[in-house]
Design an enzyme around this catalytic site. Structure first.
Site, PDB file in Angstrom:
ATOM      1  N   THR A  42      47.077  11.328  64.819  1.00  0.00           N
ATOM      2  CA  THR A  42      48.196  11.778  65.647  1.00  0.00           C
ATOM      3  C   THR A  42      48.352  10.899  66.883  1.00  0.00           C
ATOM      4  O   THR A  42      49.448  10.733  67.409  1.00  0.00           O
ATOM      5  CB  THR A  42      47.963  13.248  66.041  1.00  0.00           C
ATOM      6  OG1 THR A  42      47.907  14.019  64.835  1.00  0.00           O
ATOM      7  CG2 THR A  42      49.075  13.791  66.914  1.00  0.00           C
ATOM      8  N   HIS A  51      52.294  13.743  80.984  1.00  0.00           N
ATOM      9  CA  HIS A  51      52.868  14.962  81.541  1.00  0.00           C
ATOM     10  C   HIS A  51      52.235  15.314  82.892  1.00  0.00           C
ATOM     11  O   HIS A  51      51.080  14.986  83.155  1.00  0.00           O
ATOM     12  CB  HIS A  51      52.607  16.142  80.605  1.00  0.00           C
ATOM     13  CG  HIS A  51      53.262  16.027  79.262  1.00  0.00           C
ATOM     14  ND1 HIS A  51      54.617  16.127  79.079  1.00  0.00           N
ATOM     15  CD2 HIS A  51      52.745  15.841  78.026  1.00  0.00           C
ATOM     16  CE1 HIS A  51      54.905  16.000  77.806  1.00  0.00           C
ATOM     17  NE2 HIS A  51      53.792  15.819  77.135  1.00  0.00           N
ATOM     18  N   ILE A 336      44.262  20.494  69.762  1.00  0.00           N
ATOM     19  CA  ILE A 336      44.778  19.633  70.852  1.00  0.00           C
ATOM     20  C   ILE A 336      46.161  19.170  70.398  1.00  0.00           C
ATOM     21  O   ILE A 336      46.319  18.087  69.836  1.00  0.00           O
ATOM     22  CB  ILE A 336      43.829  18.438  71.111  1.00  0.00           C
ATOM     23  CG1 ILE A 336      42.378  18.902  71.224  1.00  0.00           C
ATOM     24  CG2 ILE A 336      44.263  17.675  72.357  1.00  0.00           C
ATOM     25  CD1 ILE A 336      42.085  19.849  72.363  1.00  0.00           C
ATOM     26  N   CYS A 401      56.214 -13.815  67.913  1.00  0.00           N
ATOM     27  CA  CYS A 401      57.183 -12.740  67.668  1.00  0.00           C
ATOM     28  C   CYS A 401      58.229 -12.828  68.770  1.00  0.00           C
ATOM     29  O   CYS A 401      57.936 -12.552  69.931  1.00  0.00           O
ATOM     30  CB  CYS A 401      56.475 -11.382  67.685  1.00  0.00           C
ATOM     31  SG  CYS A 401      57.594  -9.979  67.801  1.00  0.00           S
ATOM     32  N   CYS A 403      61.272 -11.236  69.030  1.00  0.00           N
ATOM     33  CA  CYS A 403      61.917  -9.989  69.490  1.00  0.00           C
ATOM     34  C   CYS A 403      61.115  -9.375  70.636  1.00  0.00           C
ATOM     35  O   CYS A 403      61.668  -8.924  71.624  1.00  0.00           O
ATOM     36  CB  CYS A 403      61.994  -8.958  68.366  1.00  0.00           C
ATOM     37  SG  CYS A 403      62.946  -9.447  66.936  1.00  0.00           S
ATOM     38  N   CYS A 438      63.650  -6.975  64.590  1.00  0.00           N
ATOM     39  CA  CYS A 438      63.634  -7.511  63.208  1.00  0.00           C
ATOM     40  C   CYS A 438      62.480  -6.932  62.398  1.00  0.00           C
ATOM     41  O   CYS A 438      62.401  -7.156  61.193  1.00  0.00           O
ATOM     42  CB  CYS A 438      63.604  -9.034  63.213  1.00  0.00           C
ATOM     43  SG  CYS A 438      61.960  -9.773  63.191  1.00  0.00           S
ATOM     44  N   CYS A 443      59.146 -13.059  61.973  1.00  0.00           N
ATOM     45  CA  CYS A 443      57.817 -13.532  62.401  1.00  0.00           C
ATOM     46  C   CYS A 443      56.699 -13.074  61.459  1.00  0.00           C
ATOM     47  O   CYS A 443      55.555 -13.479  61.629  1.00  0.00           O
ATOM     48  CB  CYS A 443      57.510 -13.037  63.815  1.00  0.00           C
ATOM     49  SG  CYS A 443      57.324 -11.235  63.910  1.00  0.00           S
TER      50      CYS A 443
HETATM   51  C1  LIG Z   1      55.457  14.237  67.721  1.00  0.00           C
HETATM   52  C2  LIG Z   1      54.361  14.328  68.755  1.00  0.00           C
HETATM   53  C3  LIG Z   1      54.664  14.090  70.080  1.00  0.00           C
HETATM   54  C4  LIG Z   1      53.657  14.176  71.050  1.00  0.00           C
HETATM   55  N1  LIG Z   1      53.940  13.815  72.323  1.00  0.00           N
HETATM   56  C5  LIG Z   1      52.947  13.801  73.256  1.00  0.00           C
HETATM   57  C6  LIG Z   1      53.232  13.356  74.563  1.00  0.00           C
HETATM   58  O1  LIG Z   1      54.342  12.947  74.872  1.00  0.00           O
HETATM   59  N2  LIG Z   1      52.226  13.399  75.476  1.00  0.00           N
HETATM   60  C7  LIG Z   1      50.978  13.847  75.167  1.00  0.00           C
HETATM   61  O2  LIG Z   1      50.123  13.902  76.038  1.00  0.00           O
HETATM   62  N3  LIG Z   1      50.668  14.231  73.900  1.00  0.00           N
HETATM   63  C8  LIG Z   1      51.635  14.202  72.946  1.00  0.00           C
HETATM   64  N4  LIG Z   1      51.354  14.589  71.664  1.00  0.00           N
HETATM   65  C9  LIG Z   1      50.029  15.080  71.350  1.00  0.00           C
HETATM   66  C10 LIG Z   1      48.996  14.005  71.183  1.00  0.00           C
HETATM   67  O3  LIG Z   1      49.489  12.929  70.419  1.00  0.00           O
HETATM   68  C11 LIG Z   1      47.784  14.643  70.512  1.00  0.00           C
HETATM   69  O4  LIG Z   1      47.405  15.809  71.216  1.00  0.00           O
HETATM   70  C12 LIG Z   1      46.603  13.693  70.457  1.00  0.00           C
HETATM   71  O5  LIG Z   1      46.970  12.462  69.883  1.00  0.00           O
HETATM   72  C13 LIG Z   1      45.476  14.334  69.673  1.00  0.00           C
HETATM   73  O6  LIG Z   1      44.427  13.417  69.618  1.00  0.00           O
HETATM   74  P1  LIG Z   1      43.148  13.714  68.760  1.00  0.00           P
HETATM   75  O7  LIG Z   1      42.191  12.645  69.069  1.00  0.00           O
HETATM   76  O8  LIG Z   1      42.750  15.135  68.952  1.00  0.00           O
HETATM   77  O9  LIG Z   1      43.661  13.653  67.249  1.00  0.00           O
HETATM   78  P2  LIG Z   1      43.876  12.396  66.283  1.00  0.00           P
HETATM   79  O10 LIG Z   1      44.562  11.288  66.956  1.00  0.00           O
HETATM   80  O11 LIG Z   1      44.527  12.929  65.054  1.00  0.00           O
HETATM   81  O12 LIG Z   1      42.402  11.916  65.973  1.00  0.00           O
HETATM   82  C14 LIG Z   1      41.555  12.584  65.106  1.00  0.00           C
HETATM   83  C15 LIG Z   1      40.804  11.547  64.325  1.00  0.00           C
HETATM   84  O13 LIG Z   1      39.809  12.183  63.544  1.00  0.00           O
HETATM   85  C16 LIG Z   1      39.687  11.472  62.343  1.00  0.00           C
HETATM   86  N5  LIG Z   1      39.053  12.363  61.382  1.00  0.00           N
HETATM   87  C17 LIG Z   1      39.542  13.504  60.856  1.00  0.00           C
HETATM   88  N6  LIG Z   1      38.663  14.044  60.000  1.00  0.00           N
HETATM   89  C18 LIG Z   1      37.589  13.226  59.985  1.00  0.00           C
HETATM   90  C19 LIG Z   1      36.359  13.255  59.288  1.00  0.00           C
HETATM   91  N7  LIG Z   1      36.055  14.226  58.436  1.00  0.00           N
HETATM   92  N8  LIG Z   1      35.483  12.240  59.498  1.00  0.00           N
HETATM   93  C20 LIG Z   1      35.777  11.241  60.372  1.00  0.00           C
HETATM   94  N9  LIG Z   1      36.931  11.186  61.043  1.00  0.00           N
HETATM   95  C21 LIG Z   1      37.820  12.158  60.861  1.00  0.00           C
HETATM   96  C22 LIG Z   1      41.122  11.098  62.009  1.00  0.00           C
HETATM   97  O14 LIG Z   1      41.179  10.017  61.101  1.00  0.00           O
HETATM   98  C23 LIG Z   1      41.698  10.773  63.367  1.00  0.00           C
HETATM   99  O15 LIG Z   1      41.627   9.398  63.666  1.00  0.00           O
HETATM  100  C24 LIG Z   1      52.342  14.533  70.670  1.00  0.00           C
HETATM  101  C25 LIG Z   1      52.049  14.762  69.326  1.00  0.00           C
HETATM  102  C26 LIG Z   1      53.048  14.639  68.375  1.00  0.00           C
HETATM  103  C27 LIG Z   1      52.716  14.833  66.929  1.00  0.00           C
END
Ligand SMILES: Cc1cc2nc3c(=O)[nH]c(=O)nc-3n(C[C@H](O)[C@H](O)[C@H](O)COP(=O)(O)OP(=O)(O)OC[C@H]3O[C@@H](n4cnc5c(N)ncnc54)[C@H](O)[C@@H]3O)c2cc1C
Length: 456
Positions: A42, A51, A336, A401, A403, A438, A443
């Site tokens: 994500t 924020h 999260i 690149c 662009c 592009c 590129c």
């Molecule tokens: C559309 C959208 C818009 C958003 N906008 C914002 C914003 O503007 N501002 C903001 O602060 N937040 C925003 N967020 C929220 C933010 O992106 C997330 O809260 C954040 O990226 C979560 O991070 P994470 O590390 O918990 O999850 P992830 O980035 O999903 O990381 C989890 C990792 O765990 C790994 N994993 C899973 N299972 C296993 C396993 N069994 N073994 C090993 N590895 C594993 C995955 O491969 C992944 O890399 C947004 C989210 C979305 C979807």
């Protein structure tokens, strides 16, 4: 060898936690990731807003961590060279009902310790945003809301963590987790890892890993957010982050500039069953265009350079699901959802606190050497704009690149960096090569040749 702590998941949250643990030189820490790069979940597909937390649920854990995390990340970005632009937000009311909601949102902001919001009338609003669609009644101005580079943020945390001794295990999906003799045994696609303490930062899969450890506290529902990226020529159409008045269904569709000089329109909010459904759909994009036409009609005349979708880790509760299980030497960092980028550094501090309260002897802490990250932001001089850099190393003046104005020197630096990209997408997140209008049509071959070492 047995690690002191294993952090599962190298998204922005797991990388921030690994970095926080790296401050303690006595700890041996593993960061374990299923995919071939950091930040591939994500964390690579969000709206990139730093924020203030003005609209969080007052008193929630998320409200506190977003508020603290926003401040921490703004300072960290300045230290690390992560591009941030403090553009501020405008919550625009388009009808009487939304207009009536603005004072309540201002009060909510107060309760969230944001004391600088202000109501503005239509004349002021249209002066600030001349391209806004007709019919806006008023807005709540929220200073402090900023845009940031999400990819550089995750990479900066991971880079600092690795440089200070954390072992990054990529391509290592944790398939099973069990406990033997007070040690966590993680069975991964690349062998077995052992650790005395375990942190579950597995994002969409945090509930699955939690169940391996015998907990059934929450389930993750992937809530898809689709987005459109408009070309840099659209950037002058918008000055602030333009937010809708939130409804019970979510924060709604926004228009926001990006630090890379583009404009984003999105995201949708669709609850799905499939945790891999990161595709865009015709319906989703049509809905975004319809909403965008009302907010900023001129935007729809501009070229779209990319579409993407990310999955929020929504759960049954409107708050993060962070809990310590001291008897198991285990901390869950679940749910999260839509603010994790902003809150990441505060989540990391909170989790480190939970670990030490639960009995982890972390020893003394040190300051980390800052990671100076390459600048991908348009508001700050890029290498091709810096004559002194080009004089010292002409590769920064040789564009590959066109662009995105990415030089050969930047691509070389990324390929030889602490955490080099595993593929062209990883290279794009580090340099923006192939991310422009592009999309690599011109590129692509040259970038690939450099990646494969042919262009040496
Ligand atoms: C559309 C959208 C818009 C958003 N906008 C914002 C914003 O503007 N501002 C903001 O602060 N937040 C925003 N967020 C929220 C933010 O992106 C997330 O809260 C954040 O990226 C979560 O991070 P994470 O590390 O918990 O999850 P992830 O980035 O999903 O990381 C989890 C990792 O765990 C790994 N994993 C899973 N299972 C296993 C396993 N069994 N073994 C090993 N590895 C594993 C995955 O491969 C992944 O890399 C947004 C989210 C979305 C979807």
């Amino acid at each position: 060898m047995t690690y002191d702590v294993a952090v599962v998941g190298a998204g922005v949250v797991g990388c921030a936690i690994a970095r926080a643990l790296a401050r303690h030189p006595r700890l041996r820490v593993a960061l374990v990731e299923a995919q071939d790069d950091v930040g591939q979940g994500t964390s690579k597909a969000n709206t990139a807003i730093l924020h203030t937390g003005f609209d969080a649920v007052p008193g929630s854990l998320e409200a506190r961590l977003v508020r603290e995390g926003g401040r921490l990340l703004a300072a960290y970005a300045a230290e690390s060279g992560i591009p941030v632009e403090e553009v501020g937000a405008l919550l625009v009311a388009w009808d009487e009902e939304q207009f009536a909601a603005l004072p309540r949102l201002a009060e909510k902001a107060e309760r969230n310790d944001h004391h600088a919001t202000g109501l503005i009338g239509p004349a002021d609003l249209y002066e600030r945003e001349p391209h806004l669609g007709p019919g806006a009644l008023a807005a709540l101005h929220v200073p402090g809301e900023s845009v940031i580079c999400p990819w550089t943020t995750t990479l900066a945390y991971a880079t600092q963590a690795v440089r200070h001794g954390v072992d990054l295990h990529l391509n290592s999906r944790v398939e099973r987790a069990s406990r033997q003799d007070d040690t966590h045994v993680l069975t991964t696609g690349r062998g077995t890892l052992r650790a005395r303490w375990l942190v579950n930062a597995a994002g969409l899969y945090a509930d699955t890993l939690d169940r391996h450890l015998g907990h059934h506290d929450f389930s993750v529902t992937p809530r898809r957010g689709q987005l459109l990226v408009f070309d840099k020529l659209a950037r002058d159409l918008v000055r602030h982050i333009l937010l809708p008045v939130p409804t019970a269904l979510g924060k709604g569709v926004l228009v926001a500039p990006t630090v890379h000089g583009n404009v984003l329109l999105g995201p949708t909010a669709e609850d799905l069953d499939d945790k891999r459904a990161t595709g865009s759909t015709a319906d989703g994009l049509a809905l975004l265009r319809e909403k965008g036409r009302r907010i900023l009609p001129g935007l729809l005349d501009e070229e779209v350079t990319a579409v993407y979708a990310g999955l929020r880790a929504a759960t049954e509760q409107d708050d993060y699901r962070i809990s310590a299980h001291p008897e198991q030497a285990y901390v869950t960092v679940g749910g999260i959802r839509s603010t994790g980028l902003t809150a990441s550094l505060a989540i990391a501090e909170h989790v480190t606190g939970l670990l030490t309260e639960a009995g982890l002897d972390a020893g003394s802490a040190r300051d980390l050497e800052p990671a100076r990250m390459p600048n991908l932001g348009e508001a700050f001089p890029r290498p091709y704009q810096r004559p002194e850099l080009i004089a010292a190393d002409p590769e920064y003046g040789t564009l590959v690149c066109h662009c995105e104005r990415v030089s050969r020197g930047e691509i070389r630096d990324a390929l030889t960096s602490t955490i080099p990209p595993a593929g062209l997408d990883g290279l794009r997140r580090r340099t923006r090569a192939r991310a422009g209008r592009c999309q690599g049509f011109y590129c692509g071959a040259a970038v690939r040749a450099l990646f494969e070492g042919v262009g040496e």
